[in-house]
Design a protein around this motif. Structure first.
Motif, mmCIF file in Angstrom:
data_model
loop_
_atom_site.group_PDB
_atom_site.id
_atom_site.type_symbol
_atom_site.label_atom_id
_atom_site.label_comp_id
_atom_site.label_asym_id
_atom_site.label_seq_id
_atom_site.Cartn_x
_atom_site.Cartn_y
_atom_site.Cartn_z
ATOM 1 N N HIS A 150 0.855 -1.199 0.000
ATOM 2 C CA HIS A 150 0.000 0.000 0.000
ATOM 3 C C HIS A 150 0.881 1.235 0.000
ATOM 4 N N LEU A 151 0.271 2.358 -0.320
ATOM 5 C CA LEU A 151 0.956 3.647 -0.185
ATOM 6 C C LEU A 151 0.485 4.288 1.110
ATOM 7 N N HIS A 152 1.427 4.690 1.950
ATOM 8 C CA HIS A 152 1.099 5.508 3.117
ATOM 9 C C HIS A 152 1.405 6.948 2.704
ATOM 10 N N PHE A 153 0.364 7.784 2.693
ATOM 11 C CA PHE A 153 0.506 9.176 2.250
ATOM 12 C C PHE A 153 0.219 10.098 3.421
ATOM 13 N N GLU A 154 1.135 11.019 3.652
ATOM 14 C CA GLU A 154 1.005 11.901 4.806
ATOM 15 C C GLU A 154 1.244 13.353 4.386
ATOM 16 N N VAL A 155 0.562 14.269 5.043
ATOM 17 C CA VAL A 155 0.801 15.702 4.827
ATOM 18 C C VAL A 155 1.290 16.279 6.145
ATOM 19 N N ARG A 156 2.430 16.973 6.102
ATOM 20 C CA ARG A 156 3.038 17.476 7.337
ATOM 21 C C ARG A 156 3.353 18.970 7.235
ATOM 22 N N ILE A 157 3.442 19.570 8.408
ATOM 23 C CA ILE A 157 3.834 20.978 8.476
ATOM 24 C C ILE A 157 5.356 21.108 8.426
ATOM 25 N N THR A 158 6.046 20.083 8.923
ATOM 26 C CA THR A 158 7.513 20.044 8.889
ATOM 27 C C THR A 158 7.902 18.730 8.211
ATOM 28 N N PRO A 159 9.194 18.487 7.955
ATOM 29 C CA PRO A 159 9.559 17.201 7.347
ATOM 30 C C PRO A 159 9.424 16.031 8.320
ATOM 31 N N TYR A 160 9.177 16.300 9.596
ATOM 32 C CA TYR A 160 9.319 15.272 10.623
ATOM 33 C C TYR A 160 7.990 14.725 11.129
ATOM 34 N N MET A 161 8.083 13.494 11.650
ATOM 35 C CA MET A 161 6.923 12.870 12.268
ATOM 36 C C MET A 161 6.414 13.749 13.410
#
Ligand code: ZN
Length: 275
Positions: free
Chosen positions: A245-256
């Motif tokens: 699967h693809l896990h797709f995330e949108v973040r404010i910074t590059p980090y978790m």
């Protein structure tokens, strides 16, 4: 505790002010932001710390409120000074979050912080091409990260697979399905070897980052420009997964730790993602 700072002040300043007196003076807002960031820095660090996680969530929410405020000001053609000051406030919130998450990510050995080029990790599947120089067009038409998919785990889902809540949107697809950049941007990191497997992180012109994880192959290099809809690699099941699967995330910074809900974010870019 300094926590009392949080509860009241931001609402007054981040909400669009109907009359000047409804909003705190910007100096006071700056004091609030500084207070919040001090709290974030002072909370016992560590990705596993509940207090830290709570604080980062609160900061992400404050950032999103500040961003909505900037958008509203722009939509009603507010004065340049007012927009600039709101944008400064948004950036100050993000800068504090960025610093806090970076040090946690570095201490935890997150490859995005330690070696964003992926060179130190084992990346047997990565076949990066030369850096692309596609122009970063702000007026580009945004797209879904994958075509022909089945939506699986959604944002904030709970389950035994995640220590806490799920931080992205999963798209169930066969291994080898092409994965596309949702919008124009620059490749911030290509890493491999941790729970996200082979992953690409792209920075977009509006300052947000998108993450594409568990890839079987990576086709871009750190620092390369990508266009909306450009292929980043192929979906797979590297890292901690129970299937391709693809896990797709949108973040404010590059980090978790700085993720926002991805489907509403895509909708704001006129991209509809459905089941
Ligand atoms: Zn996922």
């Amino acid at each position: 505790m300094r926590r009392e700072h949080h509860a009241r002040l931001p609402r007054m300043c981040f909400a669009p002010a109907r009359k000047p007196s409804a909003c705190l003076p910007s100096a006071l807002a700056a004091v609030w932001i500084a207070g919040m960031l001090v709290v974030l820095a002072a909370v016992p660090a560590g990705a596993g710390s509940d207090a830290f996680r709570k604080e980062t969530k609160r900061t992400v929410r404050a950032h999103e409120k500040a961003r909505t405020h900037v958008d509203r000001l722009r939509a009603k053609n507010a004065g340049a000074t007012e927009v600039r000051s709101a944008e400064r406030r948004r950036k100050a919130i993000r800068a504090g979050l960025w610093d806090a998450l970076w040090s946690v990510a570095r201490d935890a050995g997150d490859p995005v912080a330690v070696d964003p080029s992926g060179r130190a990790g084992r990346c047997p599947a990565a076949r990066a091409r030369a850096r692309s120089r596609a122009p970063e067009r702000r007026d580009a038409v945004w797209t879904a990260p994958i075509h022909r998919y089945r939506l699986s785990a959604g944002y904030a889902a709970r389950g035994s697979r995640w220590a806490h809540r799920h931080t992205g949107q999963d798209f169930a697809v066969p291994t080898g399905t092409p994965v596309y950049a949702v919008g124009p941007g620059t490749v911030r990191a290509t890493t491999c070897g941790d729970g996200f497997g082979n992953q690409v992180i792209v920075r977009h012109p509006d300052g947000y980052f998108t993450q594409y994880a568990h890839l079987s192959r990576i086709d871009v290099r750190k620092g390369g420009r990508v266009a909306a809809g450009q292929r980043l690699g192929l979906a797979g099941s590297t890292g901690n997964t129970t299937g391709p699967h693809l896990h797709f995330e949108v973040r404010i910074t590059p980090y978790m730790g700085s993720a926002v809900s991805p489907l509403p974010w895509l909708r704001r870019k006129s991209v509809q993602v459905g089941g």
